[in-house]
Design an enzyme around this catalytic site. Sequence first.
Site, PDB file in Angstrom:
ATOM      1  CG  ASP A  52      -2.023  -0.954   1.152  1.00  9.12           C
ATOM      2  OD1 ASP A  52      -2.259  -1.513   0.256  1.00  9.12           O
ATOM      3  OD2 ASP A  52      -2.661  -0.823   2.299  1.00  9.12           O
ATOM      4  CG  ASP A 108      -7.242  -4.701   1.629  1.00 10.01           C
ATOM      5  OD1 ASP A 108      -7.674  -4.370   0.654  1.00 10.01           O
ATOM      6  OD2 ASP A 108      -6.778  -3.777   2.389  1.00 10.01           O
ATOM      7  CG  ASP A 140      -5.274  -0.664   5.145  1.00 11.05           C
ATOM      8  OD1 ASP A 140      -6.007  -0.993   4.396  1.00 11.05           O
ATOM      9  OD2 ASP A 140      -4.693   0.491   5.170  1.00 11.05           O
TER      10      ASP A 140
HETATM   11  P1  ATP Z   1      -3.137   3.053   0.067  1.00 11.82           P
HETATM   12  O1  ATP Z   1      -2.430   3.682  -0.500  1.00 11.82           O
HETATM   13  O2  ATP Z   1      -2.687   2.443   1.562  1.00 11.82           O
HETATM   14  O3  ATP Z   1      -4.254   1.905  -0.646  1.00 11.82           O
HETATM   15  P2  ATP Z   1      -5.184   4.756   0.299  1.00 11.82           P
HETATM   16  O4  ATP Z   1      -5.721   5.631   1.445  1.00 11.82           O
HETATM   17  O5  ATP Z   1      -4.748   5.623  -0.941  1.00 11.82           O
HETATM   18  O6  ATP Z   1      -4.313   3.847   1.051  1.00 11.82           O
HETATM   19  P3  ATP Z   1      -8.040   3.975   0.214  1.00 11.82           P
HETATM   20  O7  ATP Z   1      -7.982   4.186   1.857  1.00 11.82           O
HETATM   21  O8  ATP Z   1      -8.580   2.833  -0.510  1.00 11.82           O
HETATM   22  O9  ATP Z   1      -6.380   3.852  -0.214  1.00 11.82           O
HETATM   23  O10 ATP Z   1      -8.539   5.257  -0.352  1.00 11.82           O
HETATM   24  C1  ATP Z   1      -8.689   5.585  -1.745  1.00 11.82           C
HETATM   25  C2  ATP Z   1      -9.257   7.071  -1.750  1.00 11.82           C
HETATM   26  O11 ATP Z   1     -10.268   7.300  -1.154  1.00 11.82           O
HETATM   27  C3  ATP Z   1      -8.040   7.915  -1.621  1.00 11.82           C
HETATM   28  O12 ATP Z   1      -7.175   8.400  -2.534  1.00 11.82           O
HETATM   29  C4  ATP Z   1      -9.151   9.106  -1.276  1.00 11.82           C
HETATM   30  O13 ATP Z   1      -9.328   9.961  -2.488  1.00 11.82           O
HETATM   31  C5  ATP Z   1     -10.258   8.562  -0.642  1.00 11.82           C
HETATM   32  N1  ATP Z   1     -10.221   8.561   0.681  1.00 11.82           N
HETATM   33  C6  ATP Z   1      -9.640   7.983   1.435  1.00 11.82           C
HETATM   34  N2  ATP Z   1      -9.866   8.016   2.576  1.00 11.82           N
HETATM   35  C7  ATP Z   1     -10.990   8.848   2.734  1.00 11.82           C
HETATM   36  C8  ATP Z   1     -12.029   9.230   3.800  1.00 11.82           C
HETATM   37  N3  ATP Z   1     -11.706   9.193   5.164  1.00 11.82           N
HETATM   38  N4  ATP Z   1     -13.255   9.769   3.410  1.00 11.82           N
HETATM   39  C9  ATP Z   1     -13.364  10.122   2.070  1.00 11.82           C
HETATM   40  N5  ATP Z   1     -12.487   9.756   1.106  1.00 11.82           N
HETATM   41  C10 ATP Z   1     -11.455   8.945   1.572  1.00 11.82           C
END
Ligand code: ATP
Length: 886
Positions: free
Chosen positions: A329, A627, A623
């Site tokens: 990730d 997943d 996480d």
């Molecule tokens: P990783 O890189 O570890 O996969 P990530 O945070 O990029 O983590 P996700 O958590 O699936 O992956 O988030 C995907 C997208 O969703 C992010 O790029 C962001 O645009 C949006 N996002 C993340 N957290 C939130 C939240 N709490 N509320 C709304 N949108 C969110």
Amino acid sequence: MPEKKWHTYDRKETITYWNTDAKEGLSREEAADRLEIHGPNELPEAKNESAVLKFIRHFNDILIYILLAAAVITGVLGHYIDTVVILLVAFINAAIGYMQENKAEKALQGIRNMLSLEAVTVRDGVRQNVSASELVPGDVVLLNAGDKVPADLRIVESSNLAAEEAALTGESTSSEKKTSPLPEDTVLGDQENMVFSGTAVTSGSGKGIVVAVGEQTEIGKINRSISEVEELKTPLMRQTDRFGKTVAFAILGSSFFIFLFGYFVRDYAAGELLLSIIGLAVAAIPEGLPAIISIILALGVQNMARRKAIVRNLPSVETLGAVTVICSDKTGTLTKNEMTVTSILTKDHRYEVTGTGYDPAGEIQLDGSQVNTESRTDLFDFLASMKTCNDASLTKKPDGSWVMNGEPTEGCLLTAAEKADISIPQYEVIQKIPFDSEYKYMAVLADTPEGRRIFVKGAPDRLFDLARGSGDFNEDSWQQAMKKRASKGERVLAAGMIQVDQAKETLTHEDLTQDFTLLGLAGIIDPPREEAVIAVRECASAGIRVKMITGDHKDTAAAIGRQLGIGDGVKGLEGREIDEMTDEELDEAILEYDIFARTSPDNKLRIVKALQDNDQVAAMTGDGVNDAPALKRADIGVAMGIKGTEAAKESAQMILVDDNFETIVGAVEEGRRVYANLKKTILYILPTNGGQALLITIAILLGTSMPLSPLQILWVNMVIAVTVSLALAFEPLEEGTMKEKPRPVQTPLLTPYYIFRVVFVSILIAGTSFAVYLYMLQNGVEEQMLQSIVLQTIVILQMFHLFNCRNETGFAFNKNFFKNKTAFIVSALLIVLQMFILYVPFMNTAFGTVPIGLEFWIIPAAMGVLLFIVIEIEKTITRKIAGRNN
Ligand code: ATP
């Protein structure tokens, strides 16, 4: 206490009964008092197999059967001391095996304790994480998708909350949770206003009041342990088991023929010959090998835990050493997950935000000066939307520092709102759709002075989808603005709003598709971890590919990737592109890409499968609750210790205490070290058996007296395998280990080179000791003295051979030579043990040894040096042939 039917109580009755408060929770003091009364929220340990049974199981091994048969035969022949000692060895062997098993179990048990469940509660009005064992009735527990339910809870708030209760009901589909009371005769599986300890939240979020803990919970009543630790046998151990069986049959076969030969050709008396054959069988059995392998693996598990990687089973230690691809990730693993909003883009303006971290010291500026937020509805609405559609909290501690509780992506938005010159409202939320990486946004229905509104925040592309077709949404300019921020490596989050009817009470995904107003974008920086840059480089030289699999935007991912050394900064595959590919197409494309963006959990599973189709050994991080399938499928599923959900942790083989990419690479390094040391141990121990077996065979074939008695052979085997070889477990990582390609997983226990080496050293040991034996024999030395000298020679030769084996093929005198102190300690110990068997009268009687002169320390030592040199020469030649330079 009479059994309460909590599902019949309404929300208020439950709260009153437990004298608690749904918003404030219990006070800390009250929780401590209740913990005294109700005891910790734990289940009693599952009953283990009895110690005696466990001990006896260690006799259940074909090689031990041969030993026991040898004991019986010596008994029948009237050699009672032999019988007793052979039985003693079988007993000691079982005892060591038993102790080792206990040790490995303890190590894994320790790990189970580290995996103990955490719960999010509200106490004194503050949301906080506590160990699940500290929960008490009346505690208010917050639930989110992926959480393991920590106690039996009566649900008092539910936003699409659903739980999977197979652990309890056997029903594997999720059931939706509500808050209203139910009739008394509702069965467990239908109690939709309750969630039960040991089950898992699959989606949504909610709040519950603890009504039963520990043994009082439904799972406690049926007394099933929740977290289990997995199997103890590794592929290598299974290979050694098989190897043991082969050795056993080889021993039986060759014993039979040698017996025939000795009896008919050499005219030995049957009884004497039988004793020699027993000697041969005993010599060839590597009794200590299984025990030493499990010691090395268990030590590996402990070392990894020290390096912040919790491995839950022994096989994973081995697999880690063979990993070829790490899929990681981005957020928090490769990056710091310390988010800061640096810019806000609305329809009208582009604002700069100053300051870093969660401390709201900073300003929102336009053209270099602080903005008057009151006069700018675009900014005000954006900030209010981000603050309302938010589960994080920001609190100032008495010492002036700020603590953020919740998701960093959300926390940084609160900080940004705090930086405004006026207080930004956080409106009362009526309903919400919690964030999920599947749809990548979060939405709330809230009451504002302007009426009821839905606020949405999430990935810009998803919000653009919602805004498309509504009013004055100019997609091109928004897309451009987003791309600009993303290509700098910034995470971009969008906010939107919908004005709804005052009577609206519920919120679904369908409600978001009409009259959507995009309020703006926030550009958020999340710098890469410095140590990850180094770890990625280390992977490259170790022949391990690193792939970034992120939910974030492709441009953001590619830009961060370039800073880390993953990918070329441009190329990347998006989740929706993966969706359109067939499995075969994905198999073909998978090795070409290092950046996978906007992925869904389902994409992750397909990526793992595709990598495995390409014969890769894949470690995959995760996480979220979704997943879990990918983590289970991966060769090494890696869950995040801090931000990982319980569901992810349960499905993973390894858990990162610090969520850090570097820790994965550290664990791979440790895996390689452990595997290398296992191989060295095998390389070291087997020639002891081979050499002695050869020695006895030569003696029988030549018709001489026995150079060693069965008991003496047992002595050699035990001191070498159990004492001396332990030093190899502590051998540090060889220079260059992380510069080699990963080993193929299917490598057999004995490669051709290993077979050569074992045979070669066996011949050297047998040859040297037989030469000593013949020389002494011709000089008329009597039998007991002869045997004592041969015993001494073999042991001392092996002491020197240990130093050859400390480095498999590299030169023995390298910079690690003095690093492993155990090697020197066990050598000293070996000398003490030899003195013991040679000079202590009762040991003389038991083992048929006699005290020897100083020259018989010096001569074997000189031969040991010679043996050491010969093997070093062989290693140098092998290195040259293999073209290696270390
Ligand atoms: P990783 O890189 O570890 O996969 P990530 O945070 O990029 O983590 P996700 O958590 O699936 O992956 O988030 C995907 C997208 O969703 C992010 O790029 C962001 O645009 C949006 N996002 C993340 N957290 C939130 C939240 N709490 N509320 C709304 N949108 C969110």
